[in-house]
Design an enzyme around this catalytic site. Structure first.
Site, PDB file in Angstrom:
ATOM      1  CD  GLU A 147     -43.269  54.643  94.363  1.00 33.51           C
ATOM      2  OE1 GLU A 147     -42.121  54.351  94.743  1.00 33.51           O
ATOM      3  OE2 GLU A 147     -43.961  55.554  94.895  1.00 33.51           O
ATOM      4  CG  PHE A 193     -36.167  48.089 105.537  1.00 31.65           C
ATOM      5  CD1 PHE A 193     -36.764  49.109 106.258  1.00 31.65           C
ATOM      6  CD2 PHE A 193     -35.525  48.406 104.347  1.00 31.65           C
ATOM      7  CE1 PHE A 193     -36.710  50.428 105.823  1.00 31.65           C
ATOM      8  CE2 PHE A 193     -35.463  49.731 103.896  1.00 31.65           C
ATOM      9  CZ  PHE A 193     -36.060  50.739 104.635  1.00 31.65           C
ATOM     10  CD  GLN A 194     -38.057  50.343 101.389  1.00 29.56           C
ATOM     11  OE1 GLN A 194     -37.460  49.788 100.469  1.00 29.56           O
ATOM     12  NE2 GLN A 194     -38.212  51.660 101.442  1.00 29.56           N
ATOM     13  CE  LYS A 243     -31.599  43.571  96.768  1.00 30.50           C
ATOM     14  NZ  LYS A 243     -31.270  44.574  97.809  1.00 30.50           N
TER      15      LYS A 243
END
Length: 587
Positions: free
Chosen positions: A53, A115-116, A165
């Protein structure tokens, strides 16, 4: 106005298309995956799959620098987003317009250590011009439009858009164009005419003026206006590291680059001046040296688009807030009015002094006595063979300074580097982005062996995506600039700066950069002798269907001179070790 039902992710892609994006650098992952699905169907957006990234961020910077457009990078949540932080910080320090789009965990997971998950908006708040956390699908299109407007107007800079998301997965009624909701954002571009007139009066009254030109002049596209102003006034011009090419290096009024590794004449001009006309410059510590000893007798005219910069480090006698192009254009008219009224500066004695410094202390370098390769010679020859129409993208360290000193920049925008942040690893991905933005131009990455090993994985991207950059690895087997400081200030105690103990004339190279280049699908070349330099560069110039990496094995003890030691006055500049200029020369 068009109205259509679609997902938030489709709205994101459509908004990017509508604001004029053609290239996105990124890597997919769980939280951003909804956006990658409609990206698959876009025939307007080219997505370039990078290998890290950080590479996406620097590539977006390089693209922005050569096109003048807003660069775009994309990453997923958590570690994907945090890997962008270095490039975002770099863009912030150097005022590069960039929009970073990150996926975020679903709204219900935000704040739960899902998570993440990482609070990337919080993490990047000090290093972005603005950032957004979007949790509703209906806000996506408008936020993208706002982000691009903020990034590209006023003082350019990076803007982060973090999108949950579930917002990308929800259905929304897409509308375009959108109404921006930025009530507090009103960048000033037109300067105050009274301040401009006062600046013109000071210029014609001064005996030792200097036009101190920073990167803002390039950002404003004001090189043509600068040349007119310089020639109209007859004042000397210094261009900072970020302003190389704003006035051609060959121009007789150009004194060179000021600062820690600047030309003696440029440093002397600032120190002895009675008026600094700072245009899009920020009185950075690398230019000023010890601040209270900088240009002690000078009044200051400071023009900048960012009011926060004015009088931040040095008090401005005449502050001017505005776009550099507008400011310089107005200054030209105001100075012409002064001339027509019979008031014109007389800088003849000043130029006698300036020319004495320029003639007595030109930039130069020593050829190693042991027959090994001089890094300055390599970089100088690359500049002469590739010519003024090429782009040169430097990493950070000694090779960066030599690229600034020994390549002649005759046009604005030809030199890209990480100035404010000093980010090792910048060169290869930024060169990749520059080549994407200017596919018909020759792009040279001037890199060090230390920098190169931080981001050379993007060579795979270059090879697969058909981005034929040329990389000159200035390989001295050491972290060269740190070694220079250890030589000068730490009694030669080379703690943890040796990268390759067997670097010199040995078969055991760790890594072998030629083999590494070939493993990445590039052409690998090596050069160890001065008599081979031109032929190797010429060979690289002939190859335009693949990236080329040249391992230039150079002398490990070459140093960057002149030098102002950190924390000391510019008056204490050294032209070589224990050698200082005689400032009264020519008085």
């Amino acid at each position: 106005m068009t109205t259509e039902q679609m997902t938030g992710a489709q709205a994101l892609v459509r908004a990017l298309e509508n604001v004029g994006v053609d290239t996105v650098f990124g890597i997919p992952g769980g939280a951003i995956l909804p956006a990658y699905d409609p990206l698959f169907d876009s025939n307007k957006l080219r997505h370039i799959l990078v290998r890290h990234e950080q590479g996406a961020g620097h590539a977006a910077q390089g693209y922005a620098m050569v096109t003048g457009k807003v660069g775009v990078c994309m990453a997923t949540s958590g570690p994907g987003a945090t890997n962008l932080v270095t490039a975002i910080s770099d863009a912030y320090m150097d005022s590069v317009p960039m929009v970073a789009i990150t996926g975020q965990v679903a709204t219900s997971l935000i704040g739960t250590d899902g998570f993440q998950e990482a609070d990337i908006a919080g993490i990047t708040m000090p290093i972005t011009k603005h950032n957004f956390l979007v949790t509703r699908a209906e806000d996506i299109a408008r936020t993208i439009a706002e982000a691009f407007h903020i990034a590209g107007t006023g003082r350019p800079g990076p803007v982060l858009v973090d999108i949950a998301k579930d917002a990308m997965q929800a259905t929304v009624e897409f509308q375009w164009p959108v109404q921006l909701q930025l009530p507090g954002y009103r960048p000033v571009t037109r300067p105050h005419s009274k301040q401009v007139r006062e600046a013109a009066r000071l210029i014609v009254e001064a005996e030792r003026p200097v036009l101190y030109v920073g990167g803002g002049v390039l950002k404003a596209g004001a090189a043509a206006e600068l040349k007119v102003l310089a020639e109209l006034t007859g004042a000397p011009v210094v261009t900072t590291l970020m302003a190389k090419g704003a006035l051609p290096d060959s121009h007789p009024l150009h004194m060179g680059m000021p600062g820690m590794h600047g030309a003696v004449g440029a440093v002397g001009a600032l120190q002895r001046s009675d008026l600094l006309v700072a245009l899009g410059a920020r009185f950075d510590d690398r230019v000023t040296g010890k601040l209270d000893g900088f240009a002690p007798h000078a009044k200051v005219v400071h023009a900048d688009i960012d009011p926060a910069e004015i009088s931040k480090n040095r008090h401005a006698d005449v502050p001017i807030v505005g776009d550099a192009r507008e400011v310089i254009a107005d200054l030209i008219v105001a100075v012409q009015n002064e001339h027509e009224a019979g008031r014109k500066g007389d800088y003849e004695d000043w130029w006698r002094q300036l020319n004495a410094w320029r003639d007595t202390y030109p930039l130069g370098y020593d050829i190693p006595e042991d027959g090994s390769l001089s890094p300055q010679y390599v970089i100088e020859r690359i500049g002469e063979i590739a010519g003024p129409d090429a782009y040169y993208v430097a990493g950070v360290g000694q090779h960066q300074m030599w690229a600034a000193q020994f390549i002649k920049y005759e046009r604005p925008g030809a030199f890209l580097n990480s100035g404010g942040a000093g980010t090792m690893g910048y060169s290869v991905p930024a060169a990749m982005g520059a080549k994407v933005g200017a596919p018909d131009a020759t792009v040279w990455a001037i890199d060090g062996d230390g920098c190169f090993q931080m981001t050379n994985q993007e060579l795979a991207t270059c090879a697969i995506e058909g981005i034929p950059v040329k990389v000159a690895v200035i390989n001295n087997g050491n972290l060269g600039m740190v070694r220079q400081w250890q030589t000068l200030f730490y009694e030669g105690r080379y703690s943890n700066t040796v990268l390759q103990p067997q670097a010199e004339h040995t078969a055991k190279r760790i890594p072998d950069f030629v083999k590494l280049a070939e493993a990445y699908g590039c052409v690998g070349l090596r050069c160890e002798k001065a008599e081979d330099v031109d032929a190797v560069i010429a060979k690289a110039m002939e190859i335009n269907d693949a990236p080329v990496v040249i391992d230039f094995v150079v002398h490990k003890d070459a140093m960057v001179w002149p030098m102002v030691a950190a924390g000391t006055s510019n008056d204490d500049i050294k032209i070589a070790r224990d050698m200082a200029p005689e400032w009264e020369n020519g008085d």
